[in-house]
Design a protein around this motif. Structure first.
Motif, PDB file in Angstrom:
ATOM      1  N   ALA A 107       0.813  -1.218   0.000  1.00  0.00           N
ATOM      2  CA  ALA A 107       0.000   0.000   0.000  1.00  0.00           C
ATOM      3  C   ALA A 107       0.843   1.264   0.000  1.00  0.00           C
ATOM      4  CB  ALA A 107      -0.933   0.001   1.211  1.00  0.00           C
ATOM      5  N   CYS A 108       2.032   1.217   0.636  1.00  0.00           N
ATOM      6  CA  CYS A 108       2.868   2.419   0.714  1.00  0.00           C
ATOM      7  C   CYS A 108       3.890   2.482  -0.415  1.00  0.00           C
ATOM      8  CB  CYS A 108       3.571   2.491   2.063  1.00  0.00           C
ATOM      9  SG  CYS A 108       4.831   1.221   2.317  1.00  0.00           S
ATOM     10  N   GLY A 109       3.815   1.532  -1.359  1.00  0.00           N
ATOM     11  CA  GLY A 109       4.749   1.541  -2.476  1.00  0.00           C
ATOM     12  C   GLY A 109       6.127   1.012  -2.124  1.00  0.00           C
ATOM     13  N   GLY A 110       6.224   0.244  -1.041  1.00  0.00           N
ATOM     14  CA  GLY A 110       7.504  -0.345  -0.663  1.00  0.00           C
ATOM     15  C   GLY A 110       8.406   0.563   0.142  1.00  0.00           C
ATOM     16  N   ILE A 161      -2.934   6.909  -5.254  1.00  0.00           N
ATOM     17  CA  ILE A 161      -2.501   7.676  -6.424  1.00  0.00           C
ATOM     18  C   ILE A 161      -1.115   8.277  -6.211  1.00  0.00           C
ATOM     19  CG2 ILE A 161      -2.976   9.809  -7.691  1.00  0.00           C
ATOM     20  CD1 ILE A 161      -5.907   9.124  -7.581  1.00  0.00           C
ATOM     21  N   ILE A 162      -0.849   8.769  -5.005  1.00  0.00           N
ATOM     22  CA  ILE A 162       0.451   9.403  -4.745  1.00  0.00           C
ATOM     23  C   ILE A 162       1.577   8.395  -4.924  1.00  0.00           C
ATOM     24  CG2 ILE A 162       1.820  10.647  -3.056  1.00  0.00           C
ATOM     25  CD1 ILE A 162      -0.605  12.167  -4.194  1.00  0.00           C
ATOM     26  N   GLY A 163       1.363   7.170  -4.441  1.00  0.00           N
ATOM     27  CA  GLY A 163       2.376   6.133  -4.612  1.00  0.00           C
ATOM     28  C   GLY A 163       2.640   5.828  -6.078  1.00  0.00           C
ATOM     29  N   ARG A 164       1.574   5.769  -6.875  1.00  0.00           N
ATOM     30  CA  ARG A 164       1.743   5.497  -8.309  1.00  0.00           C
ATOM     31  C   ARG A 164       2.461   6.667  -9.002  1.00  0.00           C
ATOM     32  NH1 ARG A 164      -2.830   2.022  -9.037  1.00  0.00           N
ATOM     33  NH2 ARG A 164      -2.955   0.975  -7.027  1.00  0.00           N
ATOM     34  N   LEU A 165       2.063   7.897  -8.634  1.00  0.00           N
ATOM     35  CA  LEU A 165       2.724   9.060  -9.235  1.00  0.00           C
ATOM     36  C   LEU A 165       4.213   9.077  -8.898  1.00  0.00           C
ATOM     37  CD1 LEU A 165       0.138  11.949  -8.678  1.00  0.00           C
ATOM     38  CD2 LEU A 165       0.914  11.043 -10.872  1.00  0.00           C
ATOM     39  N   THR A 166       4.529   8.781  -7.651  1.00  0.00           N
ATOM     40  CA  THR A 166       5.926   8.757  -7.237  1.00  0.00           C
ATOM     41  C   THR A 166       6.717   7.751  -8.054  1.00  0.00           C
ATOM     42  OG1 THR A 166       5.311   9.426  -4.987  1.00  0.00           O
ATOM     43  CG2 THR A 166       7.476   8.387  -5.285  1.00  0.00           C
ATOM     44  N   GLN A 211       6.422   0.071 -16.589  1.00  0.00           N
ATOM     45  CA  GLN A 211       5.976  -0.962 -15.662  1.00  0.00           C
ATOM     46  C   GLN A 211       4.511  -0.763 -15.269  1.00  0.00           C
ATOM     47  OE1 GLN A 211       8.714  -0.482 -12.424  1.00  0.00           O
ATOM     48  NE2 GLN A 211      10.272  -1.854 -13.302  1.00  0.00           N
ATOM     49  N   LEU A 212       4.158   0.472 -14.985  1.00  0.00           N
ATOM     50  CA  LEU A 212       2.786   0.760 -14.571  1.00  0.00           C
ATOM     51  C   LEU A 212       1.800   0.511 -15.705  1.00  0.00           C
ATOM     52  CD1 LEU A 212       3.597   3.928 -12.486  1.00  0.00           C
ATOM     53  CD2 LEU A 212       2.372   1.943 -11.598  1.00  0.00           C
ATOM     54  N   HIS A 215      -3.893   8.275 -17.394  1.00  0.00           N
ATOM     55  CA  HIS A 215      -2.573   8.711 -17.856  1.00  0.00           C
ATOM     56  C   HIS A 215      -1.571   7.570 -17.783  1.00  0.00           C
ATOM     57  CE1 HIS A 215      -3.901  12.789 -18.216  1.00  0.00           C
ATOM     58  NE2 HIS A 215      -2.679  13.303 -18.254  1.00  0.00           N
ATOM     59  N   LEU A 216      -1.606   6.797 -16.707  1.00  0.00           N
ATOM     60  CA  LEU A 216      -0.656   5.692 -16.557  1.00  0.00           C
ATOM     61  C   LEU A 216      -0.913   4.610 -17.596  1.00  0.00           C
ATOM     62  CD1 LEU A 216      -0.496   5.354 -12.665  1.00  0.00           C
ATOM     63  CD2 LEU A 216       1.095   6.553 -14.183  1.00  0.00           C
ATOM     64  N   LEU A 217      -2.183   4.343 -17.890  1.00  0.00           N
ATOM     65  CA  LEU A 217      -2.505   3.361 -18.923  1.00  0.00           C
ATOM     66  C   LEU A 217      -2.006   3.831 -20.282  1.00  0.00           C
ATOM     67  CD1 LEU A 217      -3.980   0.790 -19.959  1.00  0.00           C
ATOM     68  CD2 LEU A 217      -6.027   2.212 -20.180  1.00  0.00           C
ATOM     69  N   LEU A 218      -2.182   5.102 -20.571  1.00  0.00           N
ATOM     70  CA  LEU A 218      -1.782   5.656 -21.864  1.00  0.00           C
ATOM     71  C   LEU A 218      -0.290   6.008 -21.911  1.00  0.00           C
ATOM     72  CD1 LEU A 218      -4.857   8.025 -22.338  1.00  0.00           C
ATOM     73  CD2 LEU A 218      -4.433   5.890 -23.576  1.00  0.00           C
TER      74      LEU A 218
END
Length: 544
Positions: A38-41, A183-188, A199-200, A236-239
Motif C-alpha cells: 500500500a505504501c509503495g515499498g 494515487i500518490i504512490g503510483r505518481l511517485t 511498468q505501470l 494517464h498511466l494506462l496511456l
C-alpha cells in the motif's frame, strides 16, 4: 561472485534465488507472486507483512517499527525492507496477497440503450467503425469490453455491440497496487523514469487482458472495441502519458480530452482494427470514471438537489443544485479498501465486514470464515461500534481502561481476536486515525460543495453513494462516524458501481461518447485546496 540464496514462498510453493541485493517483495514480484504494498515499498505500512523462517536475514532500520516483540520473535517482517542473507522460507498470509476475484455472470446493467451504434456490419464478418474496418470477428456479432480502471480494483463487463446486452462482468485487483496503494504512490513511481511508467502501463494492461480472457472464455478476438474509464491519473498511466503536471499544484493533466488508440498498440489480443477508448476528464483528479458514473445517474436523474459520492481510494463528489453540476476530488486514501491498515485486507473470505459491541465484541466475516483481517466496510463498522460504546472518544482516542484495549510499545490498540491467527488481530490507534482522515476528506468535500452552492446538508433531497465500498457500508455506521451528514435514511441510496454502468454505455454507443464530451466541458470543478479554510473544515470533520 555473490552467493545465491534459495527462497521458498508458501503456501504457493514458488521458489526463487537471490544474491541478497533485492528485497523479499522484489523477489516475490519476479516470480509472479503479487504482494500488497500500500505504501509503495517505503516501509511505512504493514500490508506486505510476511512470516519468515531463516536466521540469515538483514533488514532496514525501520523494519521492526509497528511489530510487537512477540511478532518479531515469530519471524514477522516487512517484505519490502527485508533482504535474504541465506536460504529462507517466506509464509505469505492471505491478507498480504493480491488475490484475483473470479468473473461472475452478473452486471449492474442488463441492456445498453444504443443510440448511434459504434460498429455497423459490412461485408463478411467485418464491421465498420467510421471509415475503418474492424475484424474479421468470430461469432454472430462483436463484443465490447467496458473497463473501470480503479486505483485498487479493476472491473469489466462484456457487451454485445449490436443488441446492447451485457453478457458477463467481473473484477480483480489492479496489479499496479504492488507499486503503491494510492494515487500518490503510483505518481511517485511514475516520476522515477520512463521504465517505471512502462511498468505501470504493462501492469494495468495485464489486468485488463486477464479480465478479457476470463469474461470471453479465451475468445478475446471477438472483442471489437475496448472502453476504459478511470481517474485522470489511472488513465494517464494506462496511456503512458507524462504525469509531471499531476504531481504538483495546480495538478494539470497532459490531456483532459477523450483518447482513442489502436488496441493492438497496448498488446491486447483483440479483433484486428479494434480501438481502445479512454473517456474525457473533468480535472486533474476527476477523470473518466466520474464522467461515466454521472452518465449512469443522469439516465434517470433523481429529483431536486442531489449529491453523488463515488467513494474509493480517490473519491469524487458531484453536487446537482441550482440547475448545474459541480464536482470535487477528495484524497481519501486506500483505508476504505482495506489497504494501509495494520490488519487490513480486501473483501474476501475471512475478512471482518461488520462489528458490534455490547458486553463483548461480536464480529461478522465474509463467508463465515475465521477472521484473518479487516476489509473497508468492516473497518468503518468497527470504528462506529467503538464510538457508540465510548471505547473511542470524539477525537478518535482509544480509552486504555476499556474492554480489549491494551498498550504495546507505548501505542494503544484494540484486540480483535487471538483465537484464529498466528498472532492476535488488532486494530491500532493508527488504524483509527487512517479512518478518521479518510472520512474527514470525503465529508469536507461534500460540505464545501454545499457551502459553495449556498446550501447545507438539510437541503439535500438525495445522497447517492456509489462504488464497491459504498455499496457494502452500513449507512448508520457512516453517519455515526461523520462520513455522511445526519440526514433521513430514506434520502440515502446505495447505487453500486455506476462507473461500470456508464462504461458499458461508452463501449457500444457513439451517442454516449458525445454526451461524455459535453459533460466534461459543462461540469464545474471546485478546487478544495484553494478554499481558504480547507484545513479548518478538514480538521473538524476528522472528529467523530
Amino acid at each position: 561472485m555473490s552467493q545465491l540464496h534459495a527462497i521458498t514462498f508458501q503456501p504457493s510453493g514458488l521458489t526463487a534465488t537471490s544474491d541478497g541485493n533485492q528485497s523479499i517483495l522484489t523477489v516475490a514480484r519476479h516470480v509472479g507472486l503479487a504482494l500488497e504494498s500500500a505504501c509503495g515499498g517505503h516501509g511505512t505500512c504493514r500490508s506486505c507483512a510476511v512470516r519468515i523462517e531463516g536466521q540469515d536475514l538483514y533488514a532496514s532500520s525501520s523494519q521492526e517499527h509497528g511489530f510487537t516483540d512477540e511478532e518479531i520473535a515469530a519471524g514477522w517482517r516487512r517484505a519490502c525492507k527485508t533482504f535474504p542473507a541465506g536460504d529462507c522460507t517466506v509464509h505469505v498470509p492471505e491478507r498480504s496477497s493480491v488475490r484475483s476475484v473470479s468473473a461472475g455472470k452478473h452486471a449492474t446493467l442488463d441492456q445498453v440503450p444504443i443510440e448511434q451504434p459504434l460498429l455497423v456490419p459490412t461485408t463478411g464478418r467485418c464491421w465498420r467503425r467510421g471509415a475503418a474496418l474492424v475484424g474479421p470477428v468470430t461469432g454472430p456479432s462483436p463484443l465490447g469490453l467496458a473497463v473501470d480502471l480503479g486505483t485498487t480494483n479493476l472491473a469489466a463487463a462484456v457487451v454485445d455491440m449490436t443488441s446492447g446486452q451485457v453478457l458477463r462482468s467481473g473484477s480483480r485487483p489492479n496489479p499496479q497496487t504492488v507499486f503503491g496503494g494510492d494515487i500518490i504512490g503510483r505518481l511517485t513511481h511514475a516520476l522515477a523514469g520512463d521504465e517505471q511508467r512502462r511498468q505501470l502501463q504493462a501492469s494495468a494492461v495485464s489486468g485488463i487482458a486477464a479480465l478479457a480472457d476470463e469474461l470471453t472464455d479465451g475468445e478475446t478476438t471477438r472483442i471489437g472495441e475496448v472502453a476504459v474509464v478511470g481517474n485522470t491519473v489511472m488513465q494517464h498511466l494506462l496511456l503512458r502519458l507524462a504525469v509531471d503536471g499531476l504531481a504538483k499544484v495546480p495538478f494539470t493533466p497532459t490531456t483532459k480530452a477523450m483518447v482513442e488508440r489502436p488496441a493492438a498498440d497496448f498488446g491486447l489480443a483483440v479483433a484486428p482494427g479494434a480501438q481502445l477508448y479512454c473517456a474525457p476528464s473533468i480535472a486533474g483528479f476527476i477523470g473518466g470514471d466520474h464522467i461515466a458514473a454521472l452518465m449512469a445517474v443522469l439516465a434517470q436523474p433523481p429529483s431536486g438537489t442531489w449529491a453523488l459520492l463515488d467513494i474509493g481510494t480517490n473519491t469524487e463528489i458531484s453536487l446537482h443544485a441550482n440547475g448545474r453540476l459541480t464536482s470535487v476530488s477528495c484524497a481519501s486514501g486506500p483505508a476504505f479498501e482495506g489497504a494501509g491498515l495494520s490488519c487490513g485486507m480486501r473483501a474476501a473470505p475471512g475478512a471482518i465486514d461488520s462489528a458490534r459491541i455490547d458486553d463483548d465484541l461480536h464480529l461478522s466475516t465474509i463467508g463465515g470464515q475465521p477472521p484473518i483481517g479487516v476489509c473497508g466496510s468492516g473497518a468503518l463498522s468497527l470504528v462506529a461500534a467503538l464510538r457508540r460504546s465510548g471505547i473511542v472518544n470524539a477525537r478518535g482516542r482509544l480509552d486504555k481502561d476499556r474492554l480489549r484495549v491494551r498498550e504495546q510499545s507505548g501505542k494503544r490498540e484494540f484486540v480483535l481476536t487471538d483465537e484464529f491467527a498466528d498472532t492476535p488481530l488488532v486494530f491500532t490507534q493508527t488504524d483509527i486515525r487512517s479512518i478518521q482522515l479518510a472520512k474527514g476528506a470525503i465529508r469536507t468535500g461534500l460540505d464545501l460543495l454545499l457551502r459553495d452552492a449556498g446550501l447545507s446538508s438539510r437541503n439535500l433531497d438525495h445522497i447517492l453513494v456509489a462504488g464497491a465500498f459504498g455499496n457494502f457500508i452500513d449507512i448508520d455506521d457512516a453517519i455515526t462516524v461523520g462520513l455522511l451528514p445526519d440526514v433521513p435514511r430514506k434520502s440515502v441510496e446505495q447505487i453500486g458501481n455506476v462507473a461500470s454502468t456508464g462504461a458499458c454505455r461508452l463501449v457500444a454507443c457513439g451517442g454516449a461518447r458525445s454526451q461524455a464530451v459535453r459533460l466534461a466541458a459543462e461540469v464545474r470543478y471546485l478546487e478544495l485546496a484553494a478554499q481558504p479554510d480547507f484545513d479548518t473544515v478538514f480538521a473538524s470533520n476528522c472528529l467523530m
